[in-house]
Structure formats: C-alpha cells, structure tokens
Design a protein around this motif. Structure first.
Motif, PDB file in Angstrom:
ATOM      1  N   UNK A  90       0.667  -1.263  -0.019  1.00  0.00           N
ATOM      2  CA  UNK A  90      -0.082  -0.002  -0.047  1.00  0.00           C
ATOM      3  C   UNK A  90       0.803   1.165   0.065  1.00  0.00           C
ATOM      4  N   UNK A  91       0.194   2.479  -0.233  1.00  0.00           N
ATOM      5  CA  UNK A  91       0.864   3.616  -0.233  1.00  0.00           C
ATOM      6  C   UNK A  91      -0.059   4.867   0.098  1.00  0.00           C
ATOM      7  N   UNK A  92       0.236   5.923   0.376  1.00  0.00           N
ATOM      8  CA  UNK A  92      -0.279   7.362   0.649  1.00  0.00           C
ATOM      9  C   UNK A  92       0.036   8.545   0.064  1.00  0.00           C
TER      10      UNK A  92
ATOM     11  N   UNK B  40       4.118  12.028   0.542  1.00  0.00           N
ATOM     12  CA  UNK B  40       3.814  10.795  -0.348  1.00  0.00           C
ATOM     13  C   UNK B  40       4.765   9.635   0.386  1.00  0.00           C
ATOM     14  N   UNK B  41       4.270   8.563   0.773  1.00  0.00           N
ATOM     15  CA  UNK B  41       4.789   7.354   1.536  1.00  0.00           C
ATOM     16  C   UNK B  41       4.397   6.065   1.121  1.00  0.00           C
ATOM     17  N   UNK B  42       5.280   5.116   1.154  1.00  0.00           N
ATOM     18  CA  UNK B  42       5.098   3.753   0.851  1.00  0.00           C
ATOM     19  C   UNK B  42       4.793   3.078   2.139  1.00  0.00           C
ATOM     20  N   UNK B  43       3.772   2.325   2.293  1.00  0.00           N
ATOM     21  CA  UNK B  43       3.564   1.679   3.802  1.00  0.00           C
ATOM     22  C   UNK B  43       3.798   0.244   3.752  1.00  0.00           C
TER      23      UNK B  43
ATOM     24  N   UNK C 235      16.261  12.673  -8.346  1.00  0.00           N
ATOM     25  CA  UNK C 235      17.617  12.799  -7.800  1.00  0.00           C
ATOM     26  C   UNK C 235      17.353  12.389  -6.147  1.00  0.00           C
ATOM     27  N   UNK C 236      16.242  12.349  -5.575  1.00  0.00           N
ATOM     28  CA  UNK C 236      16.101  12.169  -4.197  1.00  0.00           C
ATOM     29  C   UNK C 236      14.990  11.016  -4.215  1.00  0.00           C
ATOM     30  N   UNK C 237      15.077   9.826  -3.561  1.00  0.00           N
ATOM     31  CA  UNK C 237      13.911   8.838  -3.674  1.00  0.00           C
ATOM     32  C   UNK C 237      14.122   8.054  -2.132  1.00  0.00           C
ATOM     33  N   UNK C 238      13.018   7.924  -1.730  1.00  0.00           N
ATOM     34  CA  UNK C 238      12.794   6.928  -0.341  1.00  0.00           C
ATOM     35  C   UNK C 238      11.611   6.498  -0.101  1.00  0.00           C
ATOM     36  N   UNK C 239      11.661   5.626   0.789  1.00  0.00           N
ATOM     37  CA  UNK C 239       9.971   5.230   1.209  1.00  0.00           C
ATOM     38  C   UNK C 239       9.018   6.315   1.528  1.00  0.00           C
ATOM     39  N   UNK C 240       9.439   7.479   1.938  1.00  0.00           N
ATOM     40  CA  UNK C 240       8.606   8.822   2.262  1.00  0.00           C
ATOM     41  C   UNK C 240       9.410  10.014   1.691  1.00  0.00           C
TER      42      UNK C 240
END
Length: 409
Positions: A264-266, A292-295, A323-328
């Motif tokens: 899921x994501x939000x 924006x976040x991955x759950x 350039x910047x990527x992450x779980x949130x």
C-alpha cells in the motif's frame, strides 16, 4: 528571445472562438476583460501570418479552447527533447456552476533514445457533481539514479534504462452537497527491461542495496485500487487565480490484480492560491505541499516516492527528476506569479521549494534539499488562461531549465 521566436514560428494554433472581438464581461478563468484588451500568442500569430480562428460548433456555453505548441526542453538522463504539447480546455456545463475541464496530450522524443507519450484528462461534469481524471503514459526512459536517501555523489550516479507504462483512472462523486468528493480509482505502473547502461558494471540491487523491483532485465508490476477524497475550490486548474485544492489517495496493490507484491501507499496533496489587488491582473501567491509514503517494505524500487515523479511531475524545480528517492517524501513549494504587461501577455514568477526523503535504513528524514528560481510567462491562450512557462531553478545539486505549457501547480 531566440526560444520565443522558434516557438512563434513553429506554433500551430487554432482557437474555437473567433479572435476578432473580446466581450466586456467577467471571465470565469480569473479576471475581467474591460479597459485593457488581453493579448496572447494566438493574436500575434494570427495578425502576423493573417491566420484567423474559425468558429466551431458549440452547444450552449460548452466551447473548446485549444493550445498546440512544439517546445524543446531538458530531460532526465541528459539531452534535449522536443515535446509537442497539446491542451484543450472546455466546459461540460454552465460556467457559473461547472469548473473548466481540460485534456492534454504530449508526445516527445530525443536523439539519445528517450521517447514518451502521455495523455492527461481532468473532466468536470455538469454542476461539478462528478470529476473523472486520467493519466496514461508510455516512456522509453533512460534516467539517472542516485540510490535511496541522500544518494551517492553525482560522479557515482548510474544511468538506468527501463520501459514504463502507466494507466491511472479515477472517478469522484460529490458528497454532502458541498465541494467534498470521494470515489475509487485504478492505478497500474509497469516497468520492464530494467538495466544499467553499462551491463558490466555494478548491478542495481548492489547499487541501491534494495531488492524489490531491481533485478536486471526483469519487470515490476504494481496494479492496485485506490480510495480518493478530494476538495477542489479552483475554477480553472490550468492557471488558478484563487481557491484551494486538497487530494488524498490511499492505494493498495494486489497480487490478484497482477502486482508483483502486495503493498500500500498514501499520497496527500494540498494547494492554496491567494490573489491580491485588482482581479483584472495576475497577482497570486501559490502554495503547495504534499506527503507521499510507501506503507510497505515490498514497494518496487522505481515506485518508491521520488522528487519529480508526483502526479504533476513538476515538483522540485531546480533539482533533477529522480535525484532524491526514499520510502517517504515531503515536499513544500511557494511561487509568486505576477503580470509584467497590463494586457497579460508577459508575466514572471519567482519560486522556492524544499524536499526531504527518508534514509535507506529507517524512516528518519534527511536534511532538507532546497531550491530557488524564477521564470518568464508568455500568454499562449487568453481564453483558457494558458501560459508557456520558462523556468530556471538552482540548488546545491546544480541547475535546471524547463519549458512547459501551463503552470507547475
């Protein structure tokens, strides 16, 4: 000015309303037309080359305003692409009670192997009772990647190849008789042929220290349903002059729908537009923020939140996309928009933004990544209030120049 001359010479335009006269009454797209007639590129091209718009068949107030322009712009992965951006704006009901709908189509190509095809739609039905949105893209996409969090230094980035297909469709219905809307949607993200340019170098799993959606030569699929809640108090989403916008999307991807994994994501988005002074001119402070976040820990690498990959694809101007990527990801932006000429033909903007993403091994955010910049606006279509935007932003990671049809948000 050289770029402006190229645009004028290459522009192919046609307007659903004759350009010869301007009614002296309030326009629904944000300003009055009275003492100073408004001017756009369509007027200039029409007078220069003796081209006149034709009256198109219409039903009531359902007129269509077209904008078509070929524009060169920088692209991720380096180089320049030619984008033919087409925008059509129209009303599906009475202007007093129905927002301006629009659809856009933008194929592009470059000489370094990148090709993209995108189609976006934002349709408001009569009385704003229903809102139907769509986002479809196909991209052959060489794009640099820096890994997760702050990422590697620029001299260690890798050029990642993939083929990308997106299909998003959302339906929203008005609830409680107000501006709040809720509905369901479907989202599909499909990446294939994932590989580094130099296949003899380090692999993506080794580079990113991330195992989901990184296997060389394979594909990752995210196919899911969404629950959407939205409130849109803007009358013209192409170039808002006042009002606000709120949107939240809870997405869940299912294996039974074809996803590689369940995850899921939000996504939560808020925008505010403050208009100052005379309503006949543009004098707007625009504010934007999204989270924006991955759950889940099973989100494919290329589906993780990344700057410039939000629904608008315009976040973080001054910072290279991806350039910047992450779980949130948290992004905050502000832009001041002002006319230069009384007829609205020229305008300027100044903007600032900052974003932060989570570190690779935890949900703690990195230090903020700020950027600032300025831009020139040229009125392309005064009927739909569409601008050609020339923006340059700069950050600690370098500078970026961009051209687009319409505003960043």
């Amino acid at each position: 000015m050289k770029g402006l001359l190229i645009i004028i010479l290459l522009t192919l335009t046609f307007d659903a309303i004759a350009q010869d006269s301007i009614p002296r009454r309030r326009r629904d797209y944000g300003y009055d037309v009275d003492t100073v007639p408004k001017l756009d590129l369509i007027d200039i091209v029409s007078k220069t080359f003796n081209i006149h718009g034709k009256k198109m068949p219409k039903k009531g107030d359902k007129r269509v305003y077209y904008s078509l322009v070929p524009i060169p712009t920088n692209i991720p992965g380096g180089g320049v692409a030619l984008i033919t951006s087409t925008n059509a704006a129209f009303y599906m009901g009475p202007r007093s009670s129905t927002n301006l709908s629009n659809v856009s189509f933008a194929p592009s190509f470059s000489f370094n192997g990148r090709f993209s095809f995108s189609f976006h739609s934002n349709i408001w039905l009569t009385g704003n009772k229903d809102n139907v949105t769509g986002d479809m893209r196909f991209i052959i996409n060489p794009q640099y990647t820096w890994g997760l969090g702050k990422g590697v230094p620029d001299d260690q980035k890798e050029l990642l190849y993939s083929n990308y297909f997106r299909f998003y469709q959302t339906w929203l219905h008005k609830i409680d008789g107000g501006k709040w809307m809720a509905g369901l949607g479907y989202m599909l993200d499909w990446y294939s042929a994932i590989r580094f340019k130099n296949t003899d170098s380090i692999t993506l799993p080794e580079f990113s220290h991330y195992t989901y959606g990184t296997e060389p030569g394979k594909h990752s699929v995210s196919s899911g349903l969404t629950l959407n809640v939205q409130k849109d108090a803007r009358q013209n989403s192409i170039n808002p002059q006042a009002g606000y916008y709120f949107n939240s999307v809870l997405r869940y991807n299912f294996k039974w729908l074809g996803s590689t994994d369940n995850w899921p994501s939000l996504y939560v988005d808020y925008r505010r537009y403050l208009h100052f002074g005379d309503s006949r001119s543009q004098n707007v402070l625009a504010l934007w923020g999204f989270y924006w976040t991955s759950l889940s820990n099973k989100t494919p690498y290329l589906d993780l939140p990344s700057i410039g990959w939000d629904p608008t694809t315009h976040s973080g101007r001054g910072i290279t996309q991806n350039r910047y990527r992450g779980k949130s990801l948290l992004d905050l932006e502000a832009e001041y928009r002002r006319d230069i000429t009384p007829n609205g033909f020229l305008g300027f903007v100044v903007f600032a933004n900052m974003n932060t993403v989570t570190n690779p091994d935890n949900y703690r955010f990195t230090a903020p990544h700020p950027a600032v910049g300025a831009g020139l606006r040229v009125k392309f279509n005064k009927r739909s209030n569409t601008n050609i935007a020339f923006d340059y932003g700069i950050s600690s990671a370098g500078g970026c120049f961009s051209i687009m049809l319409g505003e960043a948000f």
